[in-house]
Design a protein around this motif. Structure first.
Motif, mmCIF file in Angstrom:
data_model
loop_
_atom_site.group_PDB
_atom_site.id
_atom_site.type_symbol
_atom_site.label_atom_id
_atom_site.label_comp_id
_atom_site.label_asym_id
_atom_site.label_seq_id
_atom_site.Cartn_x
_atom_site.Cartn_y
_atom_site.Cartn_z
ATOM 1 N N THR A 1 37.325 63.652 15.356
ATOM 2 C CA THR A 1 37.927 64.083 14.127
ATOM 3 C C THR A 1 37.268 63.258 12.813
ATOM 4 O OG1 THR A 1 40.121 64.662 15.201
ATOM 5 C CG2 THR A 1 39.936 64.340 12.835
ATOM 6 N N ALA A 2 37.169 61.882 13.307
ATOM 7 C CA ALA A 2 36.655 60.953 12.252
ATOM 8 C C ALA A 2 35.061 61.285 12.080
ATOM 9 C CB ALA A 2 36.668 59.627 12.688
ATOM 10 N N LEU A 3 34.344 61.763 13.061
ATOM 11 C CA LEU A 3 32.979 62.003 12.962
ATOM 12 C C LEU A 3 32.983 63.315 11.875
ATOM 13 C CD1 LEU A 3 29.949 61.557 13.441
ATOM 14 C CD2 LEU A 3 30.370 63.262 15.498
ATOM 15 N N GLU A 4 34.073 64.208 12.354
ATOM 16 C CA GLU A 4 33.786 65.322 11.504
ATOM 17 C C GLU A 4 34.213 65.299 10.059
ATOM 18 O OE1 GLU A 4 36.494 68.056 13.188
ATOM 19 O OE2 GLU A 4 35.505 68.613 14.859
ATOM 20 N N GLY A 5 35.156 64.270 10.010
ATOM 21 C CA GLY A 5 35.485 63.747 8.434
ATOM 22 C C GLY A 5 34.239 63.018 7.706
ATOM 23 N N SER A 6 33.583 62.141 8.622
ATOM 24 C CA SER A 6 32.563 61.410 8.066
ATOM 25 C C SER A 6 31.355 62.352 7.465
ATOM 26 C CB SER A 6 31.866 60.428 8.949
ATOM 27 O OG SER A 6 31.359 61.049 10.279
ATOM 28 N N ASP A 7 31.164 63.379 8.496
ATOM 29 C CA ASP A 7 30.088 64.642 8.099
ATOM 30 C C ASP A 7 30.616 65.238 6.724
ATOM 31 O OD1 ASP A 7 28.784 64.029 10.604
ATOM 32 O OD2 ASP A 7 29.551 65.528 11.571
ATOM 33 N N ALA A 8 31.793 65.550 6.731
ATOM 34 C CA ALA A 8 32.256 66.230 5.320
ATOM 35 C C ALA A 8 32.069 65.305 4.248
ATOM 36 C CB ALA A 8 33.715 66.690 5.644
ATOM 37 N N ALA A 9 32.257 63.918 4.410
ATOM 38 C CA ALA A 9 32.065 63.035 3.291
ATOM 39 C C ALA A 9 30.650 62.852 3.117
ATOM 40 C CB ALA A 9 32.929 61.834 3.514
ATOM 41 N N LEU A 10 30.006 62.830 4.054
ATOM 42 C CA LEU A 10 28.574 62.659 3.891
ATOM 43 C C LEU A 10 27.812 63.977 3.064
ATOM 44 C CD1 LEU A 10 25.814 61.145 4.213
ATOM 45 C CD2 LEU A 10 25.704 62.363 6.468
ATOM 46 N N GLU A 11 28.469 64.977 3.420
ATOM 47 C CA GLU A 11 27.887 66.307 2.758
ATOM 48 C C GLU A 11 28.373 66.021 1.167
ATOM 49 O OE1 GLU A 11 29.336 69.487 4.883
ATOM 50 O OE2 GLU A 11 27.993 69.435 6.539
ATOM 51 N N GLU A 12 29.602 65.915 1.082
ATOM 52 C CA GLU A 12 30.219 65.700 -0.140
ATOM 53 C C GLU A 12 29.419 64.698 -1.040
ATOM 54 O OE1 GLU A 12 34.314 64.865 -0.019
ATOM 55 O OE2 GLU A 12 34.950 66.983 0.742
ATOM 56 N N ALA A 13 29.129 63.399 -0.464
ATOM 57 C CA ALA A 13 28.662 62.581 -1.254
ATOM 58 C C ALA A 13 26.962 63.008 -1.596
ATOM 59 C CB ALA A 13 28.495 61.285 -0.362
ATOM 60 N N ALA A 14 26.518 63.762 -0.602
ATOM 61 C CA ALA A 14 24.943 64.153 -0.788
ATOM 62 C C ALA A 14 24.868 65.152 -2.117
ATOM 63 C CB ALA A 14 24.439 64.715 0.390
ATOM 64 N N ALA A 15 26.242 66.230 -2.129
ATOM 65 C CA ALA A 15 26.201 67.089 -3.029
ATOM 66 C C ALA A 15 26.482 66.383 -4.502
ATOM 67 C CB ALA A 15 27.504 68.046 -2.676
ATOM 68 N N ALA A 16 27.431 65.434 -4.500
ATOM 69 C CA ALA A 16 27.649 64.648 -5.596
ATOM 70 C C ALA A 16 26.630 63.711 -6.191
ATOM 71 C CB ALA A 16 28.695 63.471 -5.399
ATOM 72 N N ALA A 17 25.667 63.399 -5.354
ATOM 73 C CA ALA A 17 24.446 62.605 -5.649
ATOM 74 C C ALA A 17 23.571 63.658 -6.183
ATOM 75 C CB ALA A 17 23.604 61.999 -4.537
ATOM 76 N N ASP A 18 23.594 64.799 -5.461
ATOM 77 C CA ASP A 18 22.303 65.921 -6.339
ATOM 78 C C ASP A 18 22.825 66.341 -7.753
ATOM 79 O OD1 ASP A 18 20.929 66.099 -3.912
ATOM 80 O OD2 ASP A 18 22.036 67.577 -3.068
ATOM 81 N N ALA A 19 24.294 66.230 -7.869
ATOM 82 C CA ALA A 19 24.756 66.809 -9.065
ATOM 83 C C ALA A 19 24.465 65.681 -10.176
ATOM 84 C CB ALA A 19 26.185 67.038 -8.946
ATOM 85 N N ALA A 20 24.697 64.564 -9.583
ATOM 86 C CA ALA A 20 24.301 63.242 -10.789
ATOM 87 C C ALA A 20 23.015 63.306 -11.074
ATOM 88 C CB ALA A 20 24.680 62.189 -10.029
ATOM 89 N N ARG A 21 22.076 63.530 -10.013
ATOM 90 C CA ARG A 21 20.558 63.550 -10.439
ATOM 91 C C ARG A 21 20.280 64.584 -11.344
ATOM 92 N NH1 ARG A 21 19.798 62.215 -4.621
ATOM 93 N NH2 ARG A 21 19.721 64.610 -4.384
#
Length: 200
Positions: free
Chosen positions: A156-176
């Motif tokens: 569950t934590a791994l799944e949550g971290s994957d989602a958070a990683l994806e969210e962070a990557a999307a946020a980074a892309d949007a910021a860029r």
């Protein structure tokens, strides 16, 4: 009276057999006749002696029969005593054998009791080992459940971290993207500013 017959003089026939001096030796027939007469004389003397003894001791046919009966009774009682002694010895041997068998039985019973106590102790140890095994099994089951829960939590934590990683990557892309747009706007503004007429 029988003993008297055994003890009678045995040399009564001796004197008649000796030859006289100066005479010829008697013939065998004369010697046998003389011996016979001497034996008859000895027997008559013995009978007379026995008769005198019977009278002197008061021996009658009845008393002699009674004495013979007493002797027979004594012989029978002696034989019975011997038999009783043999039976007593046999009984003593049987008693000794019975006592030995009893001692063996007591030893066997003691050994059986010791074996029973040993078996009881082994049974108790086996029960304790079984209880300990059940306890260890329960502990293993509990540990397995905890491990399963930990695995599920990790997944569950791994799944949550994957989602958070994806969210962070999307946020980074949007910021860029936003930064690039801002830089473009700033460059356009600068260009516009440079192109405007300068007023003195």
């Amino acid at each position: 009276g029988k003993k008297k017959k055994k003890g009678g003089g045995a040399g009564g026939a001796g004197p008649s057999q000796e030859p006289e001096e100066g005479a010829e030796a008697p013939s065998e027939a004369d010697a046998a006749e003389a011996a016979k007469k001497a034996e008859e004389a000895r027997l008559l003397l013995l009978l007379e002696t026995l008769t005198e003894e019977r009278i002197r001791f008061g021996i009658t046919p009845e008393s002699q029969a009674a004495a013979s009966a007493e002797v027979a009774k004594a012989v029978r009682l002696d034989a019975e005593a011997d038999e009783a002694e043999e039976e007593a010895e046999a009984d003593e041997e049987d008693e000794e054998a019975a006592l030995a068998a009893l001692a063996d039985a007591e030893v066997a019973r003691a050994e059986a009791r010791a074996a029973l106590e040993k078996a009881k102790a082994a049974q108790a140890a086996a029960r304790a080992a079984k209880a300990a095994a059940w306890a260890a099994l329960e502990e293993a089951r509990a540990a397995l459940i905890e491990a399963d829960l930990a695995v599920e939590g990790g997944e569950t934590a791994l799944e949550g971290s994957d989602a958070a990683l994806e969210e962070a990557a999307a946020a980074a892309d949007a910021a860029r993207t936003a930064a690039a747009a801002s830089r473009a706007r700033a460059a356009a503004a600068r260009t516009a500013a440079d192109a405007a007429p300068q007023h003195s």
